[in-house]
Design an enzyme around this catalytic site. Structure first.
Site, PDB file in Angstrom:
ATOM      1  N   TYR A 124     106.224  49.420  16.502  1.00  0.00           N
ATOM      2  CA  TYR A 124     105.291  49.767  17.584  1.00  0.00           C
ATOM      3  C   TYR A 124     103.821  49.606  17.178  1.00  0.00           C
ATOM      4  O   TYR A 124     102.940  50.040  17.908  1.00  0.00           O
ATOM      5  CB  TYR A 124     105.534  51.212  18.053  1.00  0.00           C
ATOM      6  CG  TYR A 124     106.766  51.342  18.911  1.00  0.00           C
ATOM      7  CD1 TYR A 124     108.027  51.094  18.371  1.00  0.00           C
ATOM      8  CD2 TYR A 124     106.681  51.699  20.251  1.00  0.00           C
ATOM      9  CE1 TYR A 124     109.162  51.205  19.143  1.00  0.00           C
ATOM     10  CE2 TYR A 124     107.820  51.816  21.031  1.00  0.00           C
ATOM     11  CZ  TYR A 124     109.055  51.566  20.481  1.00  0.00           C
ATOM     12  OH  TYR A 124     110.190  51.673  21.238  1.00  0.00           O
ATOM     13  N   LYS A 171     118.581  51.025   8.961  1.00  0.00           N
ATOM     14  CA  LYS A 171     119.330  49.780   8.809  1.00  0.00           C
ATOM     15  C   LYS A 171     118.940  49.197   7.443  1.00  0.00           C
ATOM     16  O   LYS A 171     118.542  48.032   7.321  1.00  0.00           O
ATOM     17  CB  LYS A 171     118.972  48.827   9.972  1.00  0.00           C
ATOM     18  CG  LYS A 171     119.824  47.604  10.072  1.00  0.00           C
ATOM     19  CD  LYS A 171     121.182  47.842  10.703  1.00  0.00           C
ATOM     20  CE  LYS A 171     122.027  46.596  10.695  1.00  0.00           C
ATOM     21  NZ  LYS A 171     123.404  46.804  11.165  1.00  0.00           N
ATOM     22  N   ASP A 204     123.737  51.309  13.729  1.00  0.00           N
ATOM     23  CA  ASP A 204     124.809  50.864  14.639  1.00  0.00           C
ATOM     24  C   ASP A 204     125.997  51.825  14.585  1.00  0.00           C
ATOM     25  O   ASP A 204     126.519  52.249  15.621  1.00  0.00           O
ATOM     26  CB  ASP A 204     125.230  49.406  14.369  1.00  0.00           C
ATOM     27  CG  ASP A 204     125.219  49.035  12.898  1.00  0.00           C
ATOM     28  OD1 ASP A 204     124.736  49.834  12.077  1.00  0.00           O
ATOM     29  OD2 ASP A 204     125.712  47.944  12.548  1.00  0.00           O
ATOM     30  N   ASP A 228     113.403  55.763  19.748  1.00  0.00           N
ATOM     31  CA  ASP A 228     113.227  55.513  21.181  1.00  0.00           C
ATOM     32  C   ASP A 228     114.580  55.253  21.832  1.00  0.00           C
ATOM     33  O   ASP A 228     114.942  55.849  22.851  1.00  0.00           O
ATOM     34  CB  ASP A 228     112.297  54.290  21.332  1.00  0.00           C
ATOM     35  CG  ASP A 228     111.770  54.137  22.740  1.00  0.00           C
ATOM     36  OD1 ASP A 228     112.026  55.025  23.575  1.00  0.00           O
ATOM     37  OD2 ASP A 228     111.094  53.127  23.009  1.00  0.00           O
TER      38      ASP A 228
END
Ligand code: NAI
Length: 340
Positions: A124, A171, A204, A228
């Site tokens: 962001y 991740k 995930d 988010d």
């Protein structure tokens, strides 16, 4: 004690749900002076900037704001004022409690977890550019400072709120350096909180686990984009976006707002569910030390949910935004005994 609070009604359904919420908060009897300010497209038209200094200064001075959703154009136009505001005030921790409400059809009626999202960096930062036509780079920035700060906030939040476990979501198997640094900072901080269990999940797998076995989670800490997405997923688990409140916390102030956006598809019809912004306002009252008033308003709201007669359209009811707020105000006025 009198509180002065910056009020930003926002776009779309914002003014409708903010007006309903202000009426409920005022019915608690807490003495509040609201200072109304604008952002985004409205401010662009009036002041020629989407993030006017008068709004930023008001929040800096009052240290607390209640904010409606702001529209951000997709793929063109001005950059997000939500992101801009969080950056301008360094509101680094976005706290989103996820708790099911009575009488709301949802997958997990006993779900109770908290999503803590790093609010200032990650993908962001807005560093996007075209390398050559047809090739675009978007840069993800992860720093030791921000990762350490959000991890510390998450553990301190867990201690202060009687939570047992903090899970870092990442991740780092693919983004070994950036997400690897986030995870490294998390486990460094975890050592200072031996009473709180610390673990981690790959994003995930975390999403799948949240849908299938969300009760294993307590506090989740995530970098910006993951936070988010996962907080909307979690809102879906408890019945939808109309029910998920949020707080953006920093050293310079705190801005309370719902997880959802300006819902242009239902704006102007008076049918939006004000629960998420009302619950954000209750977080705000607690932040201000007005615990008794927050408890009374929450109890009144829960009774309205339990009655099930005055629910908004998104929850299968026929009540308008104002009907829902009026029902809560009636319970509040009826007094503690009626809502105990
Ligand atoms: P959205 O959250 O506004 O709406 C998604 C869906 O949920 C819509 O069908 C909407 O009607 C429904 N919904 C949302 N809030 C509701 C409520 N209180 N009561 C009943 N139904 C509700 O997401 P969308 O459509 O992706 O975004 C619309 C605009 O909002 C965009 O310009 C986006 O940038 C902005 N946005 C602003 C946020 C903020 O100010 N913090 C957060 C998210 C989006």
């Amino acid at each position: 004690m009198k509180h002065t609070i910056t009020l930003i009604p926002g776009d779309g359904i914002g003014p409708e749900i903010i007006a309903a919420t202000v009426r409920v908060i005022e019915a608690t009897g807490v003495d509040i002076e609201w200072q109304t300010h604008i952002l985004g497209a409205q401010a662009q038209e009036k002041y020629g900037t989407t993030l006017p200094e008068s709004t930023i200064d008001s929040i800096k001075q009052n240290k607390v704001a209640l904010k409606g959703p702001q529209m951000t154009p997709i793929g063109k136009g001005f950059t997000s004022v939500n992101v801009g505001l969080r950056k301008a005030l360094d509101l680094y921790a976005n706290v989103r409690p996820i708790k099911a409400l009575p009488n709301v059809p949802c997958r997990y009626p006993s779900l109770d977890l908290v999503v803590i999202r790093e609010n200032t960096e990650g993908l962001y930062v807005g560093l996007e550019h075209t390398v050559v036509p047809g090739v675009v780079e978007s840069i993800k920035v992860i720093t030791e400072k921000a990762s350490t700060r959000i991890a510390k906030y998450a553990f301190e939040y867990a201690v202060a709120n009687g939570r047992k476990k903090v899970t870092a979501v990442h991740k780092a198997n693919i983004m070994k350096l950036s997400d690897g640094l986030f995870l490294e900072c998390f486990y460094k901080i975890a050592k200072d909180f031996p009473e709180i269990e610390a673990d981690d999940k790959i994003i995930d797998n975390c999403c799948m686990q949240l849908v299938m076995r969300p009760e294993q989670f307590d506090v989740l800490v995530l970098e910006n984009l993951y936070g988010d997405i996962v907080s909307d997923l979690c809102a879906g688990l408890i019945g939808g976006l109309g029910l998920a409140p949020g707080a953006n916390i920093g050293e310079q102030g705190a801005v309370f707002e719902a997880v959802h956006g300006s819902a242009p598809d239902i704006a102007g019809q008076g049918i939006a569910n004000p629960t998420a912004i009302l619950m954000s306002a209750l977080l705000m009252l607690r932040h201000l030390g007005e615990h008794a008033a927050a408890d009374r308003a929450e109890k009144a709201m829960l009774v309205v949910f339990a009655d099930g007669k005055t629910l908004t359209k998104d929850l299968g009811g026929t009540a308008k935004t104002d009907d829902f707020a009026n029902a809560i105000i009636d319970k509040l006025k009826a007094g503690e005994a009626a809502i105990a």
